[in-house]
Motif scaffolding. Structure first.
Motif, PDB file in Angstrom:
ATOM      1  N   ALA A 133      47.518  24.295 -14.398  1.00 59.80           N
ATOM      2  CA  ALA A 133      48.482  23.633 -13.511  1.00 59.80           C
ATOM      3  C   ALA A 133      47.728  22.810 -12.475  1.00 59.80           C
ATOM      4  CB  ALA A 133      49.375  24.659 -12.810  1.00 59.80           C
ATOM      5  N   ALA A 134      48.338  21.687 -12.078  1.00 55.41           N
ATOM      6  CA  ALA A 134      47.768  20.805 -11.063  1.00 55.41           C
ATOM      7  C   ALA A 134      48.905  20.067 -10.366  1.00 55.41           C
ATOM      8  CB  ALA A 134      46.782  19.816 -11.685  1.00 55.41           C
ATOM      9  N   PRO A 135      48.657  19.520  -9.170  1.00 56.60           N
ATOM     10  CA  PRO A 135      49.741  18.861  -8.424  1.00 56.60           C
ATOM     11  C   PRO A 135      50.351  17.660  -9.124  1.00 56.60           C
ATOM     12  CG  PRO A 135      47.920  19.397  -6.961  1.00 56.60           C
ATOM     13  CD  PRO A 135      47.437  19.661  -8.356  1.00 56.60           C
ATOM     14  N   SER A 136      49.607  16.979 -10.002  1.00 57.24           N
ATOM     15  CA  SER A 136      50.140  15.816 -10.713  1.00 57.24           C
ATOM     16  C   SER A 136      49.672  15.857 -12.164  1.00 57.24           C
ATOM     17  CB  SER A 136      49.693  14.505 -10.060  1.00 57.24           C
ATOM     18  OG  SER A 136      48.299  14.310 -10.249  1.00 57.24           O
TER      19      SER A 136
ATOM     20  N   GLN B 278      44.497  21.882  -0.212  1.00 53.85           N
ATOM     21  CA  GLN B 278      43.824  21.423   1.002  1.00 53.85           C
ATOM     22  C   GLN B 278      42.313  21.648   0.906  1.00 53.85           C
ATOM     23  OE1 GLN B 278      45.024  23.465   4.563  1.00 53.85           O
ATOM     24  NE2 GLN B 278      44.136  21.944   5.916  1.00 53.85           N
ATOM     25  N   ALA B 279      41.907  22.789   0.357  1.00 52.57           N
ATOM     26  CA  ALA B 279      40.481  23.069   0.208  1.00 52.57           C
ATOM     27  C   ALA B 279      39.827  22.063  -0.727  1.00 52.57           C
ATOM     28  CB  ALA B 279      40.286  24.486  -0.312  1.00 52.57           C
ATOM     29  N   ALA B 280      40.510  21.721  -1.823  1.00 54.82           N
ATOM     30  CA  ALA B 280      39.972  20.722  -2.756  1.00 54.82           C
ATOM     31  C   ALA B 280      39.864  19.358  -2.084  1.00 54.82           C
ATOM     32  CB  ALA B 280      40.867  20.649  -3.992  1.00 54.82           C
ATOM     33  N   ARG B 281      40.866  19.016  -1.293  1.00 57.27           N
ATOM     34  CA  ARG B 281      40.834  17.722  -0.616  1.00 57.27           C
ATOM     35  C   ARG B 281      39.668  17.632   0.357  1.00 57.27           C
ATOM     36  NH1 ARG B 281      45.750  15.224   3.118  1.00 57.27           N
ATOM     37  NH2 ARG B 281      44.900  13.120   3.302  1.00 57.27           N
ATOM     38  N   LYS B 282      39.349  18.742   1.026  1.00 60.31           N
ATOM     39  CA  LYS B 282      38.223  18.750   1.960  1.00 60.31           C
ATOM     40  C   LYS B 282      36.884  18.582   1.255  1.00 60.31           C
ATOM     41  CE  LYS B 282      40.289  21.459   5.691  1.00 60.31           C
ATOM     42  NZ  LYS B 282      40.201  22.709   6.479  1.00 60.31           N
ATOM     43  N   GLU B 283      36.866  18.750  -0.057  1.00 59.25           N
ATOM     44  CA  GLU B 283      35.648  18.572  -0.843  1.00 59.25           C
ATOM     45  C   GLU B 283      35.674  17.301  -1.684  1.00 59.25           C
ATOM     46  OE1 GLU B 283      34.656  23.290  -1.659  1.00 59.25           O
ATOM     47  OE2 GLU B 283      35.816  22.171  -3.125  1.00 59.25           O
ATOM     48  N   ASN B 284      36.696  16.444  -1.474  1.00 59.15           N
ATOM     49  CA  ASN B 284      36.884  15.257  -2.316  1.00 59.15           C
ATOM     50  C   ASN B 284      37.045  15.649  -3.778  1.00 59.15           C
ATOM     51  OD1 ASN B 284      36.667  13.364  -0.212  1.00 59.15           O
ATOM     52  ND2 ASN B 284      34.438  13.362  -0.356  1.00 59.15           N
TER      53      ASN B 284
ATOM     54  N   GLU C 189      47.433  38.107   2.631  1.00 59.41           N
ATOM     55  CA  GLU C 189      47.071  39.160   1.683  1.00 59.41           C
ATOM     56  C   GLU C 189      46.793  38.625   0.284  1.00 59.41           C
ATOM     57  OE1 GLU C 189      46.558  42.257   2.670  1.00 59.41           O
ATOM     58  OE2 GLU C 189      47.050  41.582   4.700  1.00 59.41           O
ATOM     59  N   ALA C 190      46.950  37.330   0.090  1.00 63.75           N
ATOM     60  CA  ALA C 190      46.749  36.742  -1.237  1.00 63.75           C
ATOM     61  C   ALA C 190      45.311  36.254  -1.392  1.00 63.75           C
ATOM     62  CB  ALA C 190      47.722  35.585  -1.450  1.00 63.75           C
ATOM     63  N   THR C 191      44.704  36.547  -2.541  1.00 60.10           N
ATOM     64  CA  THR C 191      43.309  36.190  -2.798  1.00 60.10           C
ATOM     65  C   THR C 191      43.205  35.556  -4.169  1.00 60.10           C
ATOM     66  OG1 THR C 191      42.627  38.115  -1.519  1.00 60.10           O
ATOM     67  CG2 THR C 191      40.933  37.020  -2.802  1.00 60.10           C
ATOM     68  N   LEU C 192      42.458  34.448  -4.248  1.00 59.22           N
ATOM     69  CA  LEU C 192      42.293  33.716  -5.502  1.00 59.22           C
ATOM     70  C   LEU C 192      40.817  33.430  -5.721  1.00 59.22           C
ATOM     71  CD1 LEU C 192      43.791  32.165  -7.841  1.00 59.22           C
ATOM     72  CD2 LEU C 192      43.596  30.119  -6.397  1.00 59.22           C
ATOM     73  N   ALA C 193      40.337  33.693  -6.930  1.00 62.03           N
ATOM     74  CA  ALA C 193      38.969  33.320  -7.291  1.00 62.03           C
ATOM     75  C   ALA C 193      38.932  31.826  -7.600  1.00 62.03           C
ATOM     76  CB  ALA C 193      38.504  34.118  -8.501  1.00 62.03           C
ATOM     77  N   THR C 194      37.966  31.119  -7.057  1.00 62.54           N
ATOM     78  CA  THR C 194      37.850  29.684  -7.285  1.00 62.54           C
ATOM     79  C   THR C 194      36.446  29.340  -7.754  1.00 62.54           C
ATOM     80  OG1 THR C 194      37.118  29.059  -5.055  1.00 62.54           O
ATOM     81  CG2 THR C 194      39.501  29.288  -5.421  1.00 62.54           C
ATOM     82  N   TRP C 195      36.364  28.212  -8.432  1.00 64.13           N
ATOM     83  CA  TRP C 195      35.094  27.744  -8.983  1.00 64.13           C
ATOM     84  C   TRP C 195      34.986  26.242  -8.740  1.00 64.13           C
ATOM     85  CZ3 TRP C 195      35.228  25.537 -14.404  1.00 64.13           C
ATOM     86  CH2 TRP C 195      33.991  25.005 -14.761  1.00 64.13           C
ATOM     87  N   PRO C 196      33.895  25.746  -8.129  1.00 67.41           N
ATOM     88  CA  PRO C 196      33.743  24.313  -7.893  1.00 67.41           C
ATOM     89  C   PRO C 196      33.146  23.609  -9.106  1.00 67.41           C
ATOM     90  CG  PRO C 196      31.927  25.481  -6.853  1.00 67.41           C
ATOM     91  CD  PRO C 196      32.778  26.520  -7.525  1.00 67.41           C
ATOM     92  N   ALA C 197      33.989  23.044  -9.957  1.00 71.01           N
ATOM     93  CA  ALA C 197      33.501  22.188 -11.041  1.00 71.01           C
ATOM     94  C   ALA C 197      33.120  20.836 -10.435  1.00 71.01           C
ATOM     95  CB  ALA C 197      34.576  22.037 -12.111  1.00 71.01           C
ATOM     96  N   GLY C 198      32.613  19.938 -11.252  1.00 70.31           N
ATOM     97  CA  GLY C 198      32.124  18.671 -10.718  1.00 70.31           C
ATOM     98  C   GLY C 198      33.150  17.887  -9.932  1.00 70.31           C
ATOM     99  N   GLN C 199      34.341  17.727 -10.496  1.00 70.18           N
ATOM    100  CA  GLN C 199      35.384  16.929  -9.857  1.00 70.18           C
ATOM    101  C   GLN C 199      36.544  17.780  -9.356  1.00 70.18           C
ATOM    102  OE1 GLN C 199      34.533  13.721  -9.803  1.00 70.18           O
ATOM    103  NE2 GLN C 199      32.819  14.036 -11.194  1.00 70.18           N
ATOM    104  N   THR C 200      36.510  19.072  -9.606  1.00 69.96           N
ATOM    105  CA  THR C 200      37.690  19.909  -9.429  1.00 69.96           C
ATOM    106  C   THR C 200      37.341  21.204  -8.715  1.00 69.96           C
ATOM    107  OG1 THR C 200      38.396  19.083 -11.610  1.00 69.96           O
ATOM    108  CG2 THR C 200      39.686  20.866 -10.637  1.00 69.96           C
ATOM    109  N   ARG C 201      38.196  21.646  -7.808  1.00 69.56           N
ATOM    110  CA  ARG C 201      38.145  23.006  -7.282  1.00 69.56           C
ATOM    111  C   ARG C 201      39.156  23.805  -8.107  1.00 69.56           C
ATOM    112  NH1 ARG C 201      35.179  26.889  -4.736  1.00 69.56           N
ATOM    113  NH2 ARG C 201      34.277  25.229  -3.431  1.00 69.56           N
ATOM    114  N   VAL C 202      38.639  24.665  -8.971  1.00 67.25           N
ATOM    115  CA  VAL C 202      39.452  25.349  -9.969  1.00 67.25           C
ATOM    116  C   VAL C 202      39.815  26.738  -9.464  1.00 67.25           C
ATOM    117  CG1 VAL C 202      39.586  26.105 -12.365  1.00 67.25           C
ATOM    118  CG2 VAL C 202      38.198  24.107 -11.770  1.00 67.25           C
TER     119      VAL C 202
END
Length: 626
Positions: A584-587, A368-374, A336-349
């Motif tokens: 926020a980011a994982p590292s 995981q989605a960002a990792r699938k896009e490098n 039930e959770a939904t998030l708007a995302t934007w593909p910047a050059g190096q980042t899935r925001v």
């Protein structure tokens, strides 16, 4: 004399293309034969017999490790081209493709055929693109690793200057990747690999080459040569073999090692090369042929992004999410959770707080989605509540902005803190400015104002900020300022049932002082009449971590350049409530790289093709969300 039987230029070129690698092998093998005494052949056989089973077993283990790393190149490549092939299938097909291509030669075509065979549903053009990506990226990584090895380890004399040149070129290449994720040549566009993809390629290339060199080194008779001194020499020989195009690098590889290792007796070195080719070339090729008999089952697993619907945007707690109408954004949904995302050059925001549900299940999904896009994963412009959830999930959090928020139904113009605003409104009234909420858009006049504004300000912003476009602005609430019949400026607001948010602000260069103030004031009155509980004047940058020292001085220069102080002063005149916003980011490294990437995308945008669609610029046009 007739010319009917003379081969055409294309035939000659094709013969040279396919025959040259074999010619290189023949010539180098002939040169190699001239350096070998016939009596040494018996010595080669004796040396082979002296190699222990433990050495061979160690070489096999290191070869397996090397090919495991080789398979990871294909994982990066498939993610780059967004094929949807899962990592295991990509890795297996990559291992088989490289094992056969390095033995049979003609790496681009052989590798493409193997990938096409092993991945049902993969087209041949895509297989060729994958092979080209793997070949070129490995050659680039090999050049970089060789340069680092020549500077950090014992290397042949004269290698320092070429190595420094390669490192300088690598830094320039990284700068180009960061500034321009997409290259354009006329109507053709090429997506460059992201920085995470480049880091992955270099990492796997390092593991691959170290393991391959280790396998060769284990088979080499012990003559006191350390692995640190041997590794750069191995990379040079490997590079010569790859650049020659010879099948299996046969000839150039052997000749290079004989020249680079003159202190090693030729019979011993040739015996090692024979064993190495059996372990690292022949055995993997045989296994790859067996693997090709079993295509990978169900290899495709595409990430499902949901396109935003108007109902999603109207129900969003943050109306600013409407910017994804223009920046190529999509919705990520987990239960039930939904998030708007934007593909910047190096980042899935991940933009703003979730449209629905909690952010907790969305964090691993976004990563995981960002990792699938490098790409890197990042949350941007989130409130304190979402930031706390991210911190509890061990993400690094940074406060970087403040948002100016008003309650339209409680807005009182006559309080002391708004006396500056009252003065601006009086100035605008004396100048004869009238305002209205647009029901029809005077696009021709608005276009002229936007063009003049961009020329004055050095171009439009993008990414998380809207750009003037008829289709985009038609979904917003727009307010116009006139003097007589002349349009002086306009503002636009993102709209949802819970909030309005300021987006575009444009005015003529000679607009009277207070024009923008009176437009926003008109919007506040309209929002109050519509009983909208919240109106946002959007955010201004504020990073407490960049307030001191050298970083603080750099930050002040940048904010002054982009008139951040003037923008804050304008919004402060409305005496808003300032709400902190976070990223926020994982590292920590990913967080700062993501913020730099977002800043680049905002200030150096690649604008959508329909940002200025001159064919649609009629004198008036309907506004969708009037």
């Amino acid at each position: 004399m007739g010319y009917a039987n003379v081969p055409g230029p294309r035939v000659v070129a094709r013969c040279l293309r396919w025959g040259l690698p074999f010619g290189v092998s023949v010539v180098t093998l002939w040169l190699l034969a001239g350096q070998i005494d016939p009596a040494d052949i018996r010595s080669i056989a004796a040396t082979v017999q002296q190699v222990s089973s433990f050495q061979i077993l160690g070489a096999v283990v290191l070869s397996a490790l090397s090919f495991w790393a080789v398979g990871r190149y294909d994982v990066v490549a498939h993610r780059h081209f967004q094929t949807g092939v899962e990592a295991k299938s990509a890795r297996n097909s990559g291992i088989a493709a490289v094992a056969l291509a390095q033995t049979l030669g003609f790496g681009l075509l052989t590798g493409a055929l193997v990938r096409w065979r092993m991945l049902p549903g993969l087209t041949m053009p895509m297989a060729l693109r994958l092979s080209a990506f793997v070949c070129l990226s490995f050659l680039g990584a090999l050049a970089f690793l060789l340069a680092v090895a020549c500077l950090a380890l014992p290397a042949p004399s004269g290698a320092a200057l070429p190595a420094m040149t390669v490192l300088a070129a690598a830094l320039l290449f990284l700068w180009v990747l960061f500034r321009s994720p997409v290259l354009r040549f006329g109507r053709m566009t090429f997506a460059l690999p992201t920085l995470p993809a480049v880091a992955g390629i270099v990492l796997w290339a390092a593991l691959d080459t170290v393991a391959a060199a280790g396998a060769f080194y284990l088979l080499l008779p012990n003559d006191g040569l350390g692995f640190g001194a041997f590794f750069p020499l191995f990379l040079i020989a490997l590079g010569a073999a790859l650049l020659s195009g010879a099948p299996g690098g046969v000839g150039p590889f052997e000749l290079s090692l004989l020249a680079l290792l003159p202190h090693v007796p030729a019979p011993d070195l040739l015996a090692t090369i024979l064993l190495y080719r059996a372990v690292y070339y022949a055995l993997p090729a045989i296994l790859a042929l067996a693997l090709c008999a079993f295509p990978q089952p169900r290899p495709f697993n595409r990430t499902q992004w949901r396109a935003p619907r108007e109902a999603d945007l109207q129900a969003a707690p943050r109306s600013e999410v409407g910017v994804i109408r223009q920046n190529g954004g999509a919705l990520l949904q987990v239960a039930e959770a939904t998030l708007a995302t934007w593909p910047a050059g190096q980042t899935r925001v991940g933009l703003f707080d979730p449209l629905s549900g909690s952010v907790t299940p969305l964090l691993p999904a976004l990563r995981q989605a960002a990792r699938k896009e490098n790409r890197l994963a990042c949350l941007y412009k989130i409130t304190a509540r979402t930031a706390i959830s991210a911190r509890l999930a061990h993400w690094h959090v940074l406060r970087f902005a403040q948002e100016a928020v008003l309650s339209p139904m409680d807005f009182d113009l006559n309080i002391p803190s708004r006396r500056g605003l009252r003065r601006k409104l009086r100035q605008a009234e004396k100048s004869g400015i009238t305002t209205c909420r647009a029901t029809r858009l005077p696009l021709a006049a608005m276009t002229e104002i936007d063009a003049a504004w961009q020329e004055e300000r050095g171009g439009a912003r993008a990414g998380t900020m809207g750009c003037f476009c008829p289709d985009y602005i038609a979904a917003q609430n727009v307010f116009l300022a006139y003097r007589a019949d002349d349009l002086l400026g306009f503002v636009s607001f993102h709209v949802s049932r819970q909030e309005w948010c300021l987006d575009l602000m444009r005015s003529t260069l000679n607009a009277p002082d207070g024009t923008m103030h009176v437009l926003v004031q008109q919007a506040i009155r309209a929002a109050a009449e519509a009983r909208v509980p919240r109106l946002s004047l959007a955010a201004v940058p504020e990073v407490p971590a960049l307030q001191r020292g050298l970083l603080g001085r750099i930050w002040r220069v940048l904010t002054k350049r982009h008139n951040a102080a003037g923008l804050r002063q304008f919004k402060a005149s409305f005496a808003p409530r300032w709400q902190p916003l976070y990223a926020a980011a994982p590292s920590r490294t990913a967080l700062w790289l993501s913020l730099l990437d977002i800043a680049r995308a905002v200030h150096r945008p690649s604008l959508p093709a329909n940002t200025h669609n001159e064919d649609e610029y009629n004198e008036v046009a309907p506004i969708i969300a009037s």
